[in-house]
Design a protein around this motif. Structure first.
Motif, PDB file in Angstrom:
ATOM      1  N   ASP A 135       0.235  -4.222   6.543  1.00  0.00           N
ATOM      2  CA  ASP A 135       1.006  -4.936   7.573  1.00  0.00           C
ATOM      3  C   ASP A 135       2.488  -5.040   7.249  1.00  0.00           C
ATOM      4  OD1 ASP A 135      -1.328  -5.383   9.025  1.00  0.00           O
ATOM      5  OD2 ASP A 135      -1.766  -7.196   7.882  1.00  0.00           O
ATOM      6  N   LEU A 136       3.036  -4.043   6.574  1.00  0.00           N
ATOM      7  CA  LEU A 136       4.468  -4.039   6.298  1.00  0.00           C
ATOM      8  C   LEU A 136       5.159  -3.203   7.367  1.00  0.00           C
ATOM      9  CD1 LEU A 136       6.838  -4.796   4.601  1.00  0.00           C
ATOM     10  CD2 LEU A 136       6.387  -2.868   3.114  1.00  0.00           C
ATOM     11  N   ASP A 137       5.961  -3.838   8.178  1.00  0.00           N
ATOM     12  CA  ASP A 137       6.608  -3.171   9.305  1.00  0.00           C
ATOM     13  C   ASP A 137       8.016  -2.746   8.922  1.00  0.00           C
ATOM     14  OD1 ASP A 137       7.215  -2.168  11.741  1.00  0.00           O
ATOM     15  OD2 ASP A 137       7.559  -4.101  12.706  1.00  0.00           O
ATOM     16  N   LEU A 138       8.119  -1.644   8.203  1.00  0.00           N
ATOM     17  CA  LEU A 138       9.427  -1.083   7.852  1.00  0.00           C
ATOM     18  C   LEU A 138       9.477   0.358   8.337  1.00  0.00           C
ATOM     19  CD1 LEU A 138      10.239  -2.196   4.206  1.00  0.00           C
ATOM     20  CD2 LEU A 138      11.417  -2.881   6.275  1.00  0.00           C
ATOM     21  N   ASP A 139      10.672   0.850   8.530  1.00  0.00           N
ATOM     22  CA  ASP A 139      10.829   2.259   8.868  1.00  0.00           C
ATOM     23  C   ASP A 139      10.615   3.069   7.600  1.00  0.00           C
ATOM     24  OD1 ASP A 139      11.514   4.734   9.676  1.00  0.00           O
ATOM     25  OD2 ASP A 139      13.589   4.273  10.193  1.00  0.00           O
ATOM     26  N   LEU A 140       9.466   3.756   7.534  1.00  0.00           N
ATOM     27  CA  LEU A 140       9.138   4.452   6.289  1.00  0.00           C
ATOM     28  C   LEU A 140       9.397   5.948   6.398  1.00  0.00           C
ATOM     29  CD1 LEU A 140       5.900   2.591   5.207  1.00  0.00           C
ATOM     30  CD2 LEU A 140       8.230   2.281   4.406  1.00  0.00           C
ATOM     31  N   ASP A 141      10.506   6.324   6.966  1.00  0.00           N
ATOM     32  CA  ASP A 141      10.931   7.723   6.964  1.00  0.00           C
ATOM     33  C   ASP A 141      12.177   7.842   6.100  1.00  0.00           C
ATOM     34  OD1 ASP A 141       8.976   8.786   8.485  1.00  0.00           O
ATOM     35  OD2 ASP A 141      10.089   8.694  10.373  1.00  0.00           O
ATOM     36  N   LEU A 142      12.039   8.496   4.988  1.00  0.00           N
ATOM     37  CA  LEU A 142      13.209   8.717   4.125  1.00  0.00           C
ATOM     38  C   LEU A 142      13.931   9.959   4.626  1.00  0.00           C
ATOM     39  CD1 LEU A 142      14.876   7.944   1.689  1.00  0.00           C
ATOM     40  CD2 LEU A 142      13.467   9.461   0.331  1.00  0.00           C
ATOM     41  N   ALA A 144       8.887  -6.853  -8.223  1.00  0.00           N
ATOM     42  CA  ALA A 144       8.470  -8.217  -8.554  1.00  0.00           C
ATOM     43  C   ALA A 144       9.603  -9.207  -8.301  1.00  0.00           C
ATOM     44  CB  ALA A 144       8.019  -8.287 -10.015  1.00  0.00           C
ATOM     45  N   GLY A 145       9.325 -10.247  -7.540  1.00  0.00           N
ATOM     46  CA  GLY A 145      10.295 -11.308  -7.295  1.00  0.00           C
ATOM     47  C   GLY A 145      11.341 -10.991  -6.260  1.00  0.00           C
ATOM     48  N   SER A 146      11.195  -9.879  -5.515  1.00  0.00           N
ATOM     49  CA  SER A 146      12.182  -9.564  -4.475  1.00  0.00           C
ATOM     50  C   SER A 146      12.090 -10.583  -3.354  1.00  0.00           C
ATOM     51  CB  SER A 146      11.966  -8.147  -3.944  1.00  0.00           C
ATOM     52  OG  SER A 146      10.674  -8.031  -3.381  1.00  0.00           O
ATOM     53  N   GLU A 147      13.205 -10.705  -2.594  1.00  0.00           N
ATOM     54  CA  GLU A 147      13.317 -11.812  -1.644  1.00  0.00           C
ATOM     55  C   GLU A 147      12.502 -11.628  -0.370  1.00  0.00           C
ATOM     56  OE1 GLU A 147      17.159 -11.236   1.024  1.00  0.00           O
ATOM     57  OE2 GLU A 147      17.660 -11.015  -1.100  1.00  0.00           O
ATOM     58  N   GLY A 148      12.108 -10.437  -0.041  1.00  0.00           N
ATOM     59  CA  GLY A 148      11.358 -10.212   1.201  1.00  0.00           C
ATOM     60  C   GLY A 148      10.028 -10.942   1.213  1.00  0.00           C
ATOM     61  N   GLY A 149       9.661 -11.450   2.380  1.00  0.00           N
ATOM     62  CA  GLY A 149       8.420 -12.209   2.484  1.00  0.00           C
ATOM     63  C   GLY A 149       7.212 -11.341   2.723  1.00  0.00           C
ATOM     64  N   PHE A 150       7.165 -10.174   2.111  1.00  0.00           N
ATOM     65  CA  PHE A 150       6.054  -9.251   2.281  1.00  0.00           C
ATOM     66  C   PHE A 150       5.047  -9.433   1.155  1.00  0.00           C
ATOM     67  CE2 PHE A 150       9.956  -6.969   3.728  1.00  0.00           C
ATOM     68  CZ  PHE A 150       9.725  -7.106   5.100  1.00  0.00           C
ATOM     69  N   LYS A 151       3.849  -8.941   1.377  1.00  0.00           N
ATOM     70  CA  LYS A 151       2.841  -8.996   0.327  1.00  0.00           C
ATOM     71  C   LYS A 151       3.281  -8.128  -0.857  1.00  0.00           C
ATOM     72  CE  LYS A 151      -0.935  -9.547   3.660  1.00  0.00           C
ATOM     73  NZ  LYS A 151      -2.162  -8.939   4.227  1.00  0.00           N
ATOM     74  N   VAL A 154       5.626   0.563  -0.791  1.00  0.00           N
ATOM     75  CA  VAL A 154       6.900   1.084  -0.289  1.00  0.00           C
ATOM     76  C   VAL A 154       7.704   1.713  -1.426  1.00  0.00           C
ATOM     77  CG1 VAL A 154       9.126   0.444   0.715  1.00  0.00           C
ATOM     78  CG2 VAL A 154       7.023  -0.469   1.673  1.00  0.00           C
ATOM     79  N   ALA A 155       7.733   1.055  -2.578  1.00  0.00           N
ATOM     80  CA  ALA A 155       8.443   1.614  -3.731  1.00  0.00           C
ATOM     81  C   ALA A 155       7.882   2.983  -4.095  1.00  0.00           C
ATOM     82  CB  ALA A 155       8.325   0.656  -4.916  1.00  0.00           C
ATOM     83  N   LEU A 156       6.556   3.092  -4.106  1.00  0.00           N
ATOM     84  CA  LEU A 156       5.933   4.373  -4.428  1.00  0.00           C
ATOM     85  C   LEU A 156       6.260   5.414  -3.367  1.00  0.00           C
ATOM     86  CD1 LEU A 156       4.072   5.972  -6.288  1.00  0.00           C
ATOM     87  CD2 LEU A 156       2.125   5.137  -4.954  1.00  0.00           C
ATOM     88  N   LYS A 212      15.228  -6.197   0.339  1.00  0.00           N
ATOM     89  CA  LYS A 212      14.163  -7.196   0.389  1.00  0.00           C
ATOM     90  C   LYS A 212      12.887  -6.710  -0.294  1.00  0.00           C
ATOM     91  CE  LYS A 212      15.897  -9.164   4.729  1.00  0.00           C
ATOM     92  NZ  LYS A 212      15.575  -9.522   6.124  1.00  0.00           N
ATOM     93  N   ILE A 213      12.879  -5.465  -0.668  1.00  0.00           N
ATOM     94  CA  ILE A 213      11.708  -4.875  -1.329  1.00  0.00           C
ATOM     95  C   ILE A 213      11.955  -4.735  -2.831  1.00  0.00           C
ATOM     96  CG2 ILE A 213      10.199  -2.858  -1.454  1.00  0.00           C
ATOM     97  CD1 ILE A 213       9.885  -4.410   1.129  1.00  0.00           C
TER      98      ILE A 213
END
Length: 706
Positions: A576-583, A505-512, A519-521, A605-606
């Motif tokens: 529509d979140l374009d991040l590299d989602l490979d941990l 909540a309130g993070s600076e990234g302009g994502f939905k 992403v957090a999950l 940003k997340i």
């Protein structure tokens, strides 16, 4: 010109054959005038064959421009008819269907190239479902016969293409129809010429569409063809008929059944359609071959519908998100437009059972069978349903016989197919799904659909279609959200979902916000998975991100974790979140600090309230204490626990929220799947209110107050 063009040498050979067999062998005198007439007539015959039988253009398939047969033709394959229908039961058919994936491409006999079989068999009966390319195959064999030296058809004969729907009155005779083909092109004394060629055995006679003969003349047509073949058996014959209409009677013919297109044939067809744009062809095939469009691809197993799909893609370089419109158009072509454009006679039964009533009937059959997980059903079940529909509908004709209605649907349109003796299915699973969705919308069964089938992957395509068929999908999406929320029912699950909201909540990234929560999950689940499943790095990484395992393994706890992880990633991508989602586990173990720093900048940003610089410093400090591969398991496990705790502390997450039972993991997986399904249904809808969707999206991955 399609015939490459026909060389003068081929024309000369055809003229020689026509003069020798059509005149000299019968003792007729040949003068220069006759030779010239025959020469001109042969050239005209070749041009006429190409113009009438080798140019394709169908308005109902969105073909704005005509195509030549050579440009688009894809080699067909045939099956031994007797062997291809040896299935013992609906259960055996379903087992084969599930083995081979979506689509009815399953045979117990070897496929053979169609033209190769035509070369071997002097008399061939080609059977198949509507739109599978029977007529096109006959035309292609005739075209090859005209090429001679370069021909794939290895018999030096003059082809004659006869449409059997011309048997519209009692005066029709095959020999007369052949003579008319020659007379039209200017052959002198066409009747005598035809008889001489027949006696000499120099014709390839292509008898197309036995099923298109008006019902009252069918017996006469079969009898006449048999007599004709006996009389002129030196010639070669190829006939065609819809398989449902074929009742035998061609004792001297070899029966073969045309096979549905397989992937290789579909890809070839696509490349030939876009032959001038190979990159477009490759892009289209990759799209069609993707898991997202597997229901669309199934339609393409039938060449008629693959033509429509190519034309649709050709118009906009894309396939519509709202698939219901595409499937509806395909169904209309299948039920009505194809027969109308080809001027095929319709059985009288349809004068009383109109198309609209028939579609209502088919939607009831589709829904009942799909709800009962039936892909295959008995003839008795079908006729009982048809009978009940006719009796229970005030506006339906009551005097029609249920078996006659089934036969008419089967023969005239082929949307119901007899796969084995008295065992039927829809021609395409896609049509069954579309009609099921149509029933749900017409009968206002939304609540039943969502309550019973929201997390059932078998109903996924039906959800898309229902969304597209509704004038406004708000009600469907609202019901789906309510049902999805009920899946988060334990304190651990609620704690985990609440954490995703708090930490982002309130993070600076302009994502939905919903994308941030997903992403957090994803990272929480991936971290737990990577560090808990296995201390072998490569295996852990593969387990964490593998999306291709069979759903039957979902009972396994490790795999259940895998699925939840994959679905969290899918949900983030759907939003529509374009991040590299490979941990990468290397990040967790601080083996690549440069990667860790880059990833930290993105994650900043997340997440909120997470000091990634401090985390990196802590991981860097642990670099020197990474155990080697020879270290005892206890040492390696202890190090993994320290890494895990470092991450947990940095992310402010309670480890208990990640210690989920098998049932909780299944609920989490279903919850994530339901949310992703909602997004796809929104994309497939005709209309969704912005206010309704914004509200639904804002509540995704949150826990609502009681």
């Amino acid at each position: 010109m399609t015939i490459d063009p026909i060389s003068q040498a081929v024309i000369t050979n055809l003229i020689k054959l026509a003069i020798e067999a059509g005149w000299k062998q019968a003792g007729n005198q040949i003068d220069k005038k006759i030779q010239q007439q025959v020469g001109h007539a042969i050239e005209e015959y070749v041009r006429t064959y190409e113009k009438r039988h080798c140019t394709l253009k169908y308005d109902c398939l969105r073909m704005d421009n005509s195509l030549t047969l050579e440009e688009i033709y894809t080699d067909v394959q045939v099956l031994n008819t007797r062997e291809s229908r040896r299935f013992e039961s609906p259960e055996a058919l379903k087992e084969l269907f599930l083995e081979t994936g979506r689509g009815f491409i399953f045979e117990k006999t070897t496929r053979q190239e169609g033209i190769a079989v035509a070369n071997l068999e002097p008399r061939l009966m080609v059977l198949g479902s509507p739109g599978i390319g029977k007529s096109t195959f006959l035309r292609k064999v005739g075209l090859e016969a005209l090429k001679w030296e370069t021909a794939r058809y290895r018999h030096e004969l003059i082809p004659v293409f006869i449409e059997l729907k011309q048997f519209g009155d009692q005066h029709s005779e095959i020999e007369k129809l052949i003579a008319e083909e020659f007379e039209t092109c200017g052959f002198p004394n066409a009747d005598v010429f035809t008889q001489n060629l027949l006696k000499a055995g120099k014709l390839l006679i292509l008898l197309d569409g036995l099923d298109e003969v008006p019902t009252v003349y069918v017996d006469r047509a079969i009898s006449q063809i048999e007599t004709f073949v006996d009389k002129y058996d030196k010639n070669r014959f190829i006939a065609s008929c819809r398989i449902a209409a074929y009742k035998g009677g061609f004792r001297r013919f070899k029966d073969v059944t045309m096979a549905n297109f397989n992937d290789s044939q579909m890809q070839t067809f696509v490349r030939q359609w876009f032959r001038r744009e190979p990159k477009v062809a490759e892009q289209y095939w990759q799209l069609l071959d993707s898991s997202e469009y597997k229901a669309v691809k199934e339609l393409g197993q039938t060449p008629l519908l693959l033509t429509l799909l190519c034309a649709v893609y050709d118009e906009s370089q894309s396939l519509p998100k709202r698939r219901s419109a595409l499937y509806g158009e395909a169904l209309e072509v299948w039920l009505k437009k194809w027969a109308a454009e080809r001027r095929v006679h319709r059985d009288p039964i349809y004068q009383e059972l109109n198309l609209q009533l028939e579609q209502v009937l088919l939607s009831e059959i589709a829904h009942q069978s799909f709800a009962e997980d039936q892909l295959f059903f008995s003839k008795r079940e079908l006729t009982d349903q048809i009978r009940a529909f006719l009796v229970g509908n005030l506006n339906a004709p009551k005097h029609l016989d249920a078996e006659q209605v089934l036969y008419a649907i089967q023969v005239q349109q082929g949307i119901l197919v007899e796969r084995a003796s008295d065992t039927y299915s829809f021609s395409h699973l896609t049509f069954q799904e579309y009609l099921t969705a149509q029933y749900i919308v017409d009968e206002q069964q939304l609540e039943t659909l969502v309550t019973n089938h929201l997390t059932d992957r078998r109903w996924r395509e039906v959800f898309f279609l229902v969304s597209g068929l509704m004038r406004n999908a708000d009600a469907l999406l609202t019901l789906m959200e309510s049902k999805a929320q009920a899946l988060i029912h334990t304190e651990k699950l609620k704690g985990l979902i609440k954490w995703t909201d708090t930490i982002t909540a309130g993070s600076e990234g302009g994502f939905k916000p919903a994308a941030k929560r997903s992403v957090a999950l994803f990272y929480a689940r991936a971290l737990d998975l990577d560090l808990d499943l296995d201390l072998d790095l490569d295996l852990a990484r593969a387990r964490a991100l593998d999306l291709a395992r069979d759903l039957a393994l979902a009972r396994d706890l490790d795999f259940a974790r895998d699925r939840a992880l994959a679905l969290a990633r899918d949900l983030a991508l759907a939003l529509d979140l374009d991040l590299d989602l490979d941990l990468d586990l290397d990040l967790a173990l601080a083996r690549d600090l440069a990667l860790a720093r880059d990833r930290a900048l993105a994650l900043a940003k997340i997440f909120t309230s997470v000091d990634f610089q401090a985390l990196i410093s802590q991981l860097e400090a642990m670099r020197e204490s990474i155990p080697n591969d020879d270290a005892p398991v206890e040492v390696r496990r202890d190090f993994a626990d320290r890494i895990r705790q470092t991450w947990y502390t940095a992310l402010h997450i309670n480890p208990e929220w990640l210690e989920l039972s098998r049932d909780e993991l299944q609920s989490l997986e279903n919850y994530l799947y339901a949310n992703e399904l909602m997004i796809r249904c929104k994309e497939a809808a005709l209309r969704v209110s912005p206010q309704v969707w914004d509200a639904i999206e804002s509540r995704m991955l949150t826990v609502q107050d009681e």
